[in-house]
Design a protein around this motif. Structure first.
Motif, short mmCIF file in Angstrom:
data_model
loop_
_atom_site.label_atom_id
_atom_site.label_comp_id
_atom_site.label_asym_id
_atom_site.label_seq_id
_atom_site.Cartn_x
_atom_site.Cartn_y
_atom_site.Cartn_z
N UNK A 68 8.62 4.10 -4.08
CA UNK A 68 7.33 3.75 -4.66
C UNK A 68 7.47 2.72 -5.75
N UNK A 69 6.33 2.22 -6.21
CA UNK A 69 6.26 1.24 -7.28
C UNK A 69 5.24 1.71 -8.32
N UNK A 70 5.44 1.28 -9.56
CA UNK A 70 4.51 1.59 -10.63
C UNK A 70 3.25 0.73 -10.50
N UNK A 105 -4.66 18.20 -8.83
CA UNK A 105 -3.82 18.50 -7.68
C UNK A 105 -4.54 18.33 -6.34
N UNK A 106 -5.85 18.54 -6.31
CA UNK A 106 -6.58 18.34 -5.06
C UNK A 106 -6.65 16.85 -4.73
N UNK A 107 -6.79 16.03 -5.76
CA UNK A 107 -6.77 14.58 -5.54
C UNK A 107 -5.39 14.16 -5.04
N UNK A 108 -4.34 14.77 -5.59
CA UNK A 108 -2.98 14.49 -5.10
C UNK A 108 -2.88 14.80 -3.62
N UNK A 149 0.82 -1.21 0.00
CA UNK A 149 0.00 0.00 0.00
C UNK A 149 0.85 1.26 0.00
N UNK A 150 1.86 1.30 0.86
CA UNK A 150 2.74 2.48 0.92
C UNK A 150 3.45 2.66 -0.42
N UNK A 151 3.99 1.58 -0.96
CA UNK A 151 4.70 1.66 -2.24
C UNK A 151 3.77 2.11 -3.36
N UNK A 152 2.51 1.68 -3.32
CA UNK A 152 1.55 2.06 -4.35
C UNK A 152 1.23 3.54 -4.29
N UNK A 153 0.84 4.03 -3.11
CA UNK A 153 0.52 5.45 -3.00
C UNK A 153 1.73 6.33 -3.33
N UNK A 154 2.91 5.92 -2.86
CA UNK A 154 4.12 6.70 -3.14
C UNK A 154 4.44 6.71 -4.63
N UNK A 155 4.27 5.58 -5.28
CA UNK A 155 4.64 5.49 -6.68
C UNK A 155 3.63 6.09 -7.63
N UNK A 156 2.34 6.04 -7.29
CA UNK A 156 1.30 6.47 -8.22
C UNK A 156 0.92 7.93 -8.08
N UNK A 157 1.23 8.54 -6.95
CA UNK A 157 0.83 9.92 -6.71
C UNK A 157 1.32 10.87 -7.80
#
Length: 321
Positions: free
Chosen positions: A284-286, A197-200, A183-191
């Motif tokens: 992060x991860x792709x 920008x509000x969704x970011x 989960x952490x890798x996903x959010x970090x990689x996909x952001x």
């Protein structure tokens, strides 16, 4: 929303409704995407991939803290948060409640479960009618279930052996470590790929919550591992397995390490509770690499592991090594 975060959730819900409205009107969040070869990944595609992951987290954590007493009904994921375009979500291959010996840990896992249930609502509000329904997910405890396969391949249990994430607190910690690391890798990689920008801004809020969850579990494994060494050893095995699935720097164990720092040749021993690079940031991860972790494969696939029929949405193919 659940009572523990009523004030914050009301504000967040209003913000997401505003984002959804503005996105539909002008930001193009719900606009049809251009041909795949000519565009970057769309926001909706990424949000739906995250939604699949949040379904998995919410269901697993809610199952693990489900009450085993007749007098206290379990709090599970509301069915109206699992639908897609009016179609009901697919029932899960379920787990069961854990018998906790540590009341503090039970409260912590209960909080994590509530947070992941709450994540579903604002994400779905933003996606709107294009939100995918919950796909088939396997969080069971047989010898061929995804958790068992992962732990067999990691060397936590022998090949073919049952790994039951609900059998005791130790097994539960390993299972949560595996999923929260993803989960952490996903959010970090996909952001970085989100255009609104509000969704970011809200993505980073979810990343913060998931990072705290992961760090809490890592701290439990680290501290308990001081007197029960296998906890740290198995955390290392799990991280090594995740790295073998296109995981890279994002996945580390909790054994103490000598860590260097940017701009300096000095190293210092650290606990490794935070799996950070020399710059101090989480990796992060792709999208495809996240699916490697969820499908339990290092190769290209469209289903497997925790999602026997694949995730729902456009992004459903894992990366090749």
């Amino acid at each position: 929303m659940e009572s523990r975060t009523v004030g914050a959730d009301i504000g967040r819900r209003m913000l997401f409704k505003a984002v959804a409205g503005s996105a539909i009107a002008g930001a193009g969040l719900l606009a049809p995407t251009r041909p795949a070869a000519a565009q970057t990944i769309g926001d909706i595609e990424l949000l739906n991939l995250i939604l699949n992951m949040e379904y998995l987290l919410a269901q697993f954590l809610s199952q693990s803290v489900a009450s085993t007493t007749a007098t206290t009904p379990p709090i599970l994921v509301p069915v109206d948060r699992l639908t897609g375009n009016g179609v009901a979500g697919v029932p899960i291959i379920p787990g069961r409640g854990v018998t906790f010996s540590d009341p503090a840990l039970r409260l912590i896992v209960n909080e994590m479960a509530a947070d992941n249930r709450n994540h579903l609502l604002p994400i779905r509000v933003v996606i709107g009618a294009l939100a995918v329904r919950q796909p088939l997910m396997d969080i069971s405890a047989s010898a061929t279930a995804p958790f068992a396969v992962a732990m067999q391949r990691a060397g936590v249990v022998a090949p073919g052996a049952v790994f039951d994430p609900y059998a005791n607190e130790e097994n539960l910690l390993y299972a949560i470590l595996y999923l929260k690391s993803i989960s952490v890798a996903a959010y970090r990689g996909l952001t970085a790929s989100i255009s609104n920008r509000v969704v970011v801004q809200n993505f980073t809020g979810f990343l913060g919550a998931e990072a705290i969850h992961a760090a809490t579990i890592r701290s439990y494994l680290y501290s308990r591992g001081a007197t029960t060494p296998r906890l740290r050893e198995n955390a290392e095995r799990i991280a090594a397995f995740q790295r073998s699935l296109n995981g890279g720097q994002a996945f580390q164990g909790v054994a103490p390490i000598m860590r260097g720092y940017a701009g300096s040749s000095a190293t210092v021993q650290t606990s490794n509770v935070s799996p950070a690079a020399a710059t101090g940031e989480a990796a992060g991860r792709s999208a495809g690499q996240v699916l490697n972790q969820l499908y339990l494969t290092a190769t290209t696939a469209t289903s497997g592991g925790f999602f026997p029929e694949g995730v729902n949405g456009t992004l459903r193919t894992s990366a090749s090594a």
